[in-house]
Design a protein around this motif. Structure first.
Motif, PDB file in Angstrom:
ATOM      1  N   UNK A   1       0.815  -1.227   0.078  1.00 35.63           N
ATOM      2  CA  UNK A   1      -0.106  -0.015  -0.140  1.00 35.63           C
ATOM      3  C   UNK A   1       0.756   1.194  -0.172  1.00 35.63           C
ATOM      4  N   UNK A   2       0.350   2.163  -0.953  1.00 39.65           N
ATOM      5  CA  UNK A   2       1.068   3.647  -0.880  1.00 39.65           C
ATOM      6  C   UNK A   2       0.701   4.381   0.320  1.00 39.65           C
ATOM      7  N   UNK A   3       1.396   5.612   0.562  1.00 41.62           N
ATOM      8  CA  UNK A   3       0.946   6.325   1.568  1.00 41.62           C
ATOM      9  C   UNK A   3       1.235   7.785   1.172  1.00 41.62           C
ATOM     10  N   UNK A   4       0.039   8.620   0.782  1.00 40.41           N
ATOM     11  CA  UNK A   4       0.168   9.906   0.194  1.00 40.41           C
ATOM     12  C   UNK A   4      -0.551  10.851   1.390  1.00 40.41           C
ATOM     13  N   UNK A   5       0.556  11.666   2.074  1.00 39.78           N
ATOM     14  CA  UNK A   5       0.131  12.370   2.987  1.00 39.78           C
ATOM     15  C   UNK A   5       0.240  13.824   2.607  1.00 39.78           C
ATOM     16  N   UNK A   6      -0.502  14.753   3.155  1.00 43.62           N
ATOM     17  CA  UNK A   6      -0.754  16.071   2.604  1.00 43.62           C
ATOM     18  C   UNK A   6       0.084  16.813   3.642  1.00 43.62           C
ATOM     19  N   UNK A   7       1.053  17.819   3.019  1.00 43.44           N
ATOM     20  CA  UNK A   7       1.745  18.903   3.735  1.00 43.44           C
ATOM     21  C   UNK A   7       1.696  20.251   3.152  1.00 43.44           C
ATOM     22  N   UNK A   8       1.908  21.117   3.970  1.00 41.40           N
ATOM     23  CA  UNK A   8       1.561  22.397   3.436  1.00 41.40           C
ATOM     24  C   UNK A   8       2.882  23.307   3.141  1.00 41.40           C
ATOM     25  N   UNK A   9       2.892  23.985   1.932  1.00 38.50           N
ATOM     26  CA  UNK A   9       4.017  24.721   1.509  1.00 38.50           C
ATOM     27  C   UNK A   9       4.156  26.115   2.140  1.00 38.50           C
ATOM     28  N   UNK A  10       3.090  26.256   2.985  1.00 31.79           N
ATOM     29  CA  UNK A  10       3.059  27.702   3.247  1.00 31.79           C
ATOM     30  C   UNK A  10       3.595  27.745   4.925  1.00 31.79           C
ATOM     31  N   UNK A  11       3.450  26.834   5.672  1.00 31.14           N
ATOM     32  CA  UNK A  11       3.736  26.691   6.884  1.00 31.14           C
ATOM     33  C   UNK A  11       4.983  25.842   7.055  1.00 31.14           C
ATOM     34  N   UNK A  12       5.694  25.171   6.343  1.00 30.90           N
ATOM     35  CA  UNK A  12       6.747  24.431   6.498  1.00 30.90           C
ATOM     36  C   UNK A  12       7.912  24.921   5.837  1.00 30.90           C
ATOM     37  N   UNK A  13       8.968  24.594   6.135  1.00 33.48           N
ATOM     38  CA  UNK A  13      10.368  24.872   5.434  1.00 33.48           C
ATOM     39  C   UNK A  13      10.678  23.605   4.652  1.00 33.48           C
ATOM     40  N   UNK A  14      10.921  23.953   3.405  1.00 37.65           N
ATOM     41  CA  UNK A  14      11.135  22.916   2.459  1.00 37.65           C
ATOM     42  C   UNK A  14      12.287  21.938   2.865  1.00 37.65           C
ATOM     43  N   UNK A  15      13.261  22.264   3.605  1.00 37.47           N
ATOM     44  CA  UNK A  15      14.308  21.276   3.914  1.00 37.47           C
ATOM     45  C   UNK A  15      13.350  20.346   4.921  1.00 37.47           C
ATOM     46  N   UNK A  16      12.389  20.580   5.816  1.00 34.62           N
ATOM     47  CA  UNK A  16      11.857  19.878   6.683  1.00 34.62           C
ATOM     48  C   UNK A  16      10.738  18.998   5.787  1.00 34.62           C
ATOM     49  N   UNK A  17      10.082  19.587   4.944  1.00 36.86           N
ATOM     50  CA  UNK A  17       9.157  18.924   4.059  1.00 36.86           C
ATOM     51  C   UNK A  17      10.109  17.716   3.191  1.00 36.86           C
TER      52      UNK A  17
END
Lengths: 450, 450
Positions: B92-108
């Protein structure tokens, strides 16, 4: 109940010693192997460790630094990793490091609360301000923020996270299908934080765990670090080479905690110890010499440079001579001082210095039999130097197995260590109190006053 | 190979329908129960779904919004949750949502790369710019950043993440214990990004996974959203009420992708479908009516308000009359338009409208037998409206079981859906190509030119 030693296991998949991966027993791709981390967690749990502990950096640590080394240039983000290990273990705690400088408190609070819920109350947050300049460059900074500024933001970050973790009181969920009332709105609290560094309205969208909230851990040694730790930390990792400095630190932190109105027994001091265990002293020494022989000169220099702030220039310098001086930096100030102290006190050459710190990186290195190692742990534990220890096996998995199979039984024979887990949450095992939600406290107080 | 339908399972533990938790079959504490999520993941895998999909919000969603509802005021952070589910599943794949507005790209980049490694290449990132004002207040904003500004930052954020994911070439690790060479420094690449919103030096401290890097997913419907999706997304979720608007969207995105020099077959369009499955039409309708009867008036209004941007004032308004107008906001613009369109096209009263969107929230709701549902999916799939679907079972676990046990076999009988997983990575199952590291591409090109 008799006071017993608490134990953390510091188990970076790539090994602790800078040359660990070259050991014949080592899993060379350990840092990026999930299966290997499963094995380590299960061994730590077999050894009844309180927690699996992971340091963290927000940049590739080429060669140097606390968590650096070539075998660890790539690895897992600790909270993601621990979350995957949680359902494969039952009692082991998970203490992950996360930065107050390069994350937002809402995200920090959320990921740790989530791990805490998933693991049934086994999470801990090791608060760091992140001393590496390389990390600053990954987060929109042209240069590293000053030490004092990092600590000011760090203190506020912890404050906001603690507020967010109390968003939902523990009895808030009613979930009455008949009436359609899911929760009691009076038990959900906004955060309404407006500070110098953060504005966070809240509430957090994660509820509390069976242990209330994650255990707060800290490892700062500087004046700023001690102040932050004494104010908020429940477990404190620390690096000492001698009983007397460990005692000074222990007494200082306990006194500061008391001055903050906290119970000093609820602030556990855990120095780091890197053990080379042998059935005989000779066997232990052989293990040390063997690992030392794997250190490449360039890797030793890179490590030394990383631990002294990155300003050391050893080009053309005789490695069998003394350590030259280097300007202080805005990085890990106390670690820089400690490394110099080790060189001075032992009259180490540069080579001897990097060989000595290659494993423990400033923590205590002990080479001996299970009895000798237990003696040392007991001495520190019984003389106001430690409530427990963070064990740093020099290479993996063998040095962890050595500790679990040889030293743990010796501690148990002496009644110094558990023979079964006390509980299922990290707090229960550490003997730390359940933190009552601050809003519940206020409500109980108001009810009592009526 | 014959083209087949791809399926995502949208399974928020608290249920999709705003009153799902009141259903007798529902696990009332599903949103905060890890065990319940394990069960859902295992059912989705039994049904051979491509991926488990989770929306996300960075604030408590009281009543309204895409992911809101009282039963979901508290839950898990999706990446932490999926990481824990990964070792308990295989394909099974896992597609999680994450925000470009309130996280830093290194952490994402880091948390998704970590999930991707842990799961053996089964991660996907659903890129959102986060349309809720409540989220902005949790991240130091006094008001919500404008839509266009969020998308500008979002585009750059995705760009940086994709660069970071190529930090390590796939053949970089040598790990030769004899020579002490752990990696080939020529295969590790700094990011050196300097843009309007971010400065990120890199490299990322996580290496690539068996599928290269996580699948990039997007769900924006506005002009800005379509542009971002056509530029970078490999899977696109979308909400349509009619075949013709779905076709318009499908053809538009495929054309935009081609215009960007991309292969349109590598951009999968997956509309959302919320199915009420019955062995007879009557049984299906009964299930719909039953769930509808559980909606409290105040929850219906809160949901409607959330989905229309939070500016709707229904105090004193007759719920059996038409929807009053409300000023547009800087939130989810296209969702606001869609909800009004549903009201207009169906001549819905306020009550009928919130009852209709209570489950699918703008996605297609279908009430029928397995044959009727398969007919609809087949029609959209074969007529340029969909490459697959995101299935939103109205309540859990029963409506998911219904789909797996009744609709999946019907699709399989028609040859429209797999009878076994094609591979072990999300890309292999979705039929998406392995993304060759950009630096390897450059190196291969240079070698070929020699």
């Amino acid at each position: 109940m008799t006071r017993q030693i608490k134990l953390g296991a510091f188990l970076p998949g790539g090994g602790q010693h800078v040359a660990a991966w070259r050991h014949p027993d080592s899993v060379a791709d350990g840092a990026t192997s999930f299966e290997f981390h499963v094995k380590l967690a299960q061994t730590a749990e077999r050894g009844l460790f309180d927690a699996y502990f992971l340091a963290d950096g927000l940049a590739v640590a080429f060669g140097g630094g606390m968590e650096g080394g070539n075998a660890k240039v790539a690895g897992f983000e600790p909270v993601t990793l621990f979350s995957a290990l949680a359902p494969l273990t039952k009692n082991l705690g998970f203490i992950a490091t996360a930065s107050t400088s390069y994350e937002e408190p809402y995200n920090t609070a959320r990921k740790f609360a989530s791990l805490d819920l998933i693991s049934g109350g086994r999470a801990g947050w090791n608060v760091v301000t992140t001393g590496s300049a390389a990390a600053a460059y990954n987060f929109n900074h042209a240069e590293q923020p000053p030490h004092a500024q990092r600590y000011a933001r760090g203190g506020e970050h912890v404050d906001v996270v603690l507020k967010l973790w109390d968003s939902f009181e523990d009895d808030v969920f009613i979930r009455d299908k008949q009436s359609g009332v899911f929760f009691d709105t009076a038990g959900v609290h906004p955060t309404d934080h407006v500070g110098e560094h953060f504005q966070v309205k809240g509430p957090l969208n994660v509820s509390r765990s069976p242990q209330g909230h994650p255990v707060v851990v800290q490892a700062g040694q500087s004046e700023d670090g001690r102040a932050l730790a004494a104010a908020t930390a429940e477990v404190i990792f620390t690096a000492h080479q001698r009983l007397d400095t460990a005692q000074e630190f222990y007494r200082d932190i306990k006194a500061r905690a008391a001055a903050n109105g906290r119970n000093p027994d609820h602030v556990l001091i855990m120095p780091g110890v890197s053990p080379f265990v042998g059935r005989t002293e000779e066997e232990a020494r052989e293990k040390y010499d063997r690992l030392t022989s794997y250190i490449l000169e360039e890797d030793g220099i890179a490590l030394l440079n990383g631990l002294t702030g990155g300003t050391l220039d050893l080009k053309g310098v005789d490695l069998d001579g003394p350590l030259p001086s280097a300007p202080p930096t805005e990085g890990m100030k106390s670690r820089q001082t400690l490394i110099r102290q080790i060189a001075d006190e032992n009259n180490f050459t540069i080579r001897e210095l990097y060989q000595w710190i290659a494993s423990a990186r400033g923590h205590y290195t002990i080479i001996g039999t299970p009895v000798q190692i237990a003696d040392m742990l007991q001495e520190w534990f019984e003389n106001e130097a430690a409530d427990g220890f963070n064990i740093l096996p020099p290479w993996l998995p063998t040095a962890l197995d050595d500790f679990v199979d040889l030293v743990i039984p010796e501690l148990q024979r002496r009644g110094l260590f558990r023979t079964a887990y006390e509980g299922t949450t990290l707090r229960e095992n550490l003997g730390l109190p359940f933190p009552i939600n601050r809003h519940s406290v206020a409500r109980y107080a108001a009810q009592a006053a009526e």
